[in-house]
Design an enzyme around this catalytic site. Structure first.
Site, short mmCIF file in Angstrom:
data_model
loop_
_atom_site.label_atom_id
_atom_site.label_comp_id
_atom_site.label_asym_id
_atom_site.label_seq_id
_atom_site.Cartn_x
_atom_site.Cartn_y
_atom_site.Cartn_z
N THR A 225 53.21 32.19 45.90
CA THR A 225 53.78 33.28 45.39
C THR A 225 53.60 34.42 44.90
O THR A 225 54.65 35.31 44.58
CB THR A 225 54.22 32.54 44.45
OG1 THR A 225 53.35 31.61 43.00
CG2 THR A 225 54.53 30.84 44.86
N ASP B 151 36.50 38.84 43.38
CA ASP B 151 35.20 38.95 44.39
C ASP B 151 34.38 39.94 43.96
O ASP B 151 33.55 39.26 44.23
CB ASP B 151 36.36 38.88 45.77
CG ASP B 151 37.46 37.47 45.68
OD1 ASP B 151 36.33 36.46 44.96
OD2 ASP B 151 37.51 37.04 46.63
N ASP C 100 39.85 42.99 46.78
CA ASP C 100 40.03 41.63 45.54
C ASP C 100 39.08 41.74 44.75
O ASP C 100 37.10 41.58 44.99
CB ASP C 100 38.91 40.13 46.16
CG ASP C 100 40.04 39.52 45.33
OD1 ASP C 100 39.71 39.31 43.75
OD2 ASP C 100 40.63 38.55 45.18
N ARG D 109 46.50 34.75 40.12
CA ARG D 109 47.56 34.95 41.21
C ARG D 109 47.86 33.73 42.23
O ARG D 109 46.97 33.63 42.48
CB ARG D 109 47.83 36.32 41.80
CG ARG D 109 48.66 37.39 42.05
CD ARG D 109 48.31 38.58 41.61
NE ARG D 109 48.03 38.96 43.29
CZ ARG D 109 48.37 39.82 44.37
NH1 ARG D 109 49.39 40.51 44.10
NH2 ARG D 109 47.25 39.68 45.44
C1 PRP Z 1 43.92 39.94 40.68
C2 PRP Z 1 43.33 41.04 39.47
C3 PRP Z 1 44.76 40.87 38.30
C4 PRP Z 1 45.59 40.04 39.37
C5 PRP Z 1 46.39 41.58 39.89
O1 PRP Z 1 43.36 38.50 39.68
O2 PRP Z 1 42.46 40.91 38.66
O3 PRP Z 1 44.80 40.34 37.77
O4 PRP Z 1 44.93 39.72 40.68
O5 PRP Z 1 48.08 41.27 40.21
P1 PRP Z 1 50.01 41.09 40.17
O6 PRP Z 1 49.60 42.52 39.57
O7 PRP Z 1 50.00 40.73 41.56
O8 PRP Z 1 49.61 40.35 38.54
P2 PRP Z 1 43.62 37.42 41.01
O9 PRP Z 1 44.61 36.58 40.94
O10 PRP Z 1 42.76 37.59 41.66
O11 PRP Z 1 42.17 36.13 40.17
P3 PRP Z 1 40.19 36.61 39.68
O12 PRP Z 1 40.42 38.13 38.95
O13 PRP Z 1 40.47 35.23 38.63
O14 PRP Z 1 39.79 36.62 40.51
N1 URA Z 2 44.49 41.61 42.96
C1 URA Z 2 43.21 42.11 43.55
O1 URA Z 2 41.94 42.40 43.09
N2 URA Z 2 43.66 43.17 44.84
C2 URA Z 2 44.39 43.65 44.84
O2 URA Z 2 44.83 44.24 46.20
C3 URA Z 2 45.81 43.03 44.30
C4 URA Z 2 45.57 42.27 42.87
#
Ligand code: PRP
Ligand code: URA
Length: 217
Positions: free
Chosen positions: A114, A209, A206, A110
């Site tokens: 944006t 993380d 997150d 994400r």
């Molecule tokens: C997080 C989560 C989803 C997304 C959800 O991933 O694991 O994939 O955000 O958000 P959305 O519904 O608004 O799209 P992130 O983008 O943080 O990536 P990562 O798993 O690589 O940390």
């Molecule tokens: N992605 C995450 O990991 N946590 C949130 O709360 C939203 C998006």
């Protein structure tokens, strides 16, 4: 198990074991090691429910004492499709229940400003589009990532798709309803909503993380 007339695409799996483990998962004091273990365990419990209507076929087997009719899952088995990174945490628990499951991967993150998904990887098993696909991601926030993942999967011809997440926000469920009403969502909880930075509240922070220990210390 809860269904909601406002969100006909959503099933909330509120089994006491899931609620217990999700509470531990959300707790800020939970270590990376325990977080990983809990994500895996909750995913396995959810898979148990999310597979309960898989078609069976009758088979004849021989026990040490006599012949009997049994039942096996019919046709081709499942393909698990974790959304990288955090969805990876859900694979092990489900694979323990369904060892024959294939695994595809969709890489999305994400954009922090944006909140739109940016794709960087897509690999699913070739020639298996008639299988059932379980798209895995602990978090359904705006739903941008889930919508993009399902759209990409459907472009390959996949039709039987389910989405499994741990925590869903109403905004994400509505986004999926608008774009992919045919895809059932299984969640361990439906939370209050998103904050100004697009985080689910109360949520668990997150997920990527916390799963991989990459957050700020
Ligand atoms: C997080 C989560 C989803 C997304 C959800 O991933 O694991 O994939 O955000 O958000 P959305 O519904 O608004 O799209 P992130 O983008 O943080 O990536 P990562 O798993 O690589 O940390
Ligand atoms: N992605 C995450 O990991 N946590 C949130 O709360 C939203 C998006």
């Amino acid at each position: 198990m809860l269904t909601n007339t406002e969100y006909p695409n959503l099933v909330v799996l509120d089994h006491p074991l899931i609620r217990h483990k999700l509470t531990l998962l959300r707790d800020v004091r939970t270590t990376t090691r325990d977080f990983r273990q809990l994500v895996s365990e909750i995913a396995a419990l959810m898979a148990y429910e999310a597979t309960k209507d898989l078609p069976l076929e009758e088979v004849e087997i021989e026990t040490p004492l006599e012949r009997m009719g049994g039942a096996l899952i019919a046709g081709k088995k499942l393909t698990l499709v974790p959304i990288l990174r955090a969805g990876l945490g859900m694979v092990e628990g489900i694979s323990a229940l369904i060892p024959s499951a294939r695994v595809g991967h969709i890489g999305l993150y994400r954009d922090h400003d944006t909140l739109n998904p940016v794709d960087y990887y897509f690999k699913i098993p070739a020639g298996e589009q008639d299988r059932a696909f379980f798209v895995l991601d602990p978090m359904l926030a705006t739903g941008g990532s889930a919508v993009a993942a399902v759209t990409a999967l459907q472009r390959t011809g996949a039709r039987r798709i389910r989405f499994l997440c741990l925590v869903a926000a109403p905004e994400g469920v509505r986004n999926m309803l608008a774009h992919h009403a045919e895809v059932p969502i299984f969640a361990a909880a439906l939370d209050r909503g998103l904050d100004a930075r697009g985080y689910i509240r109360p949520g668990l922070g997150d997920a990527g993380d916390r799963l991989f220990g990459t957050g700020r210390v």
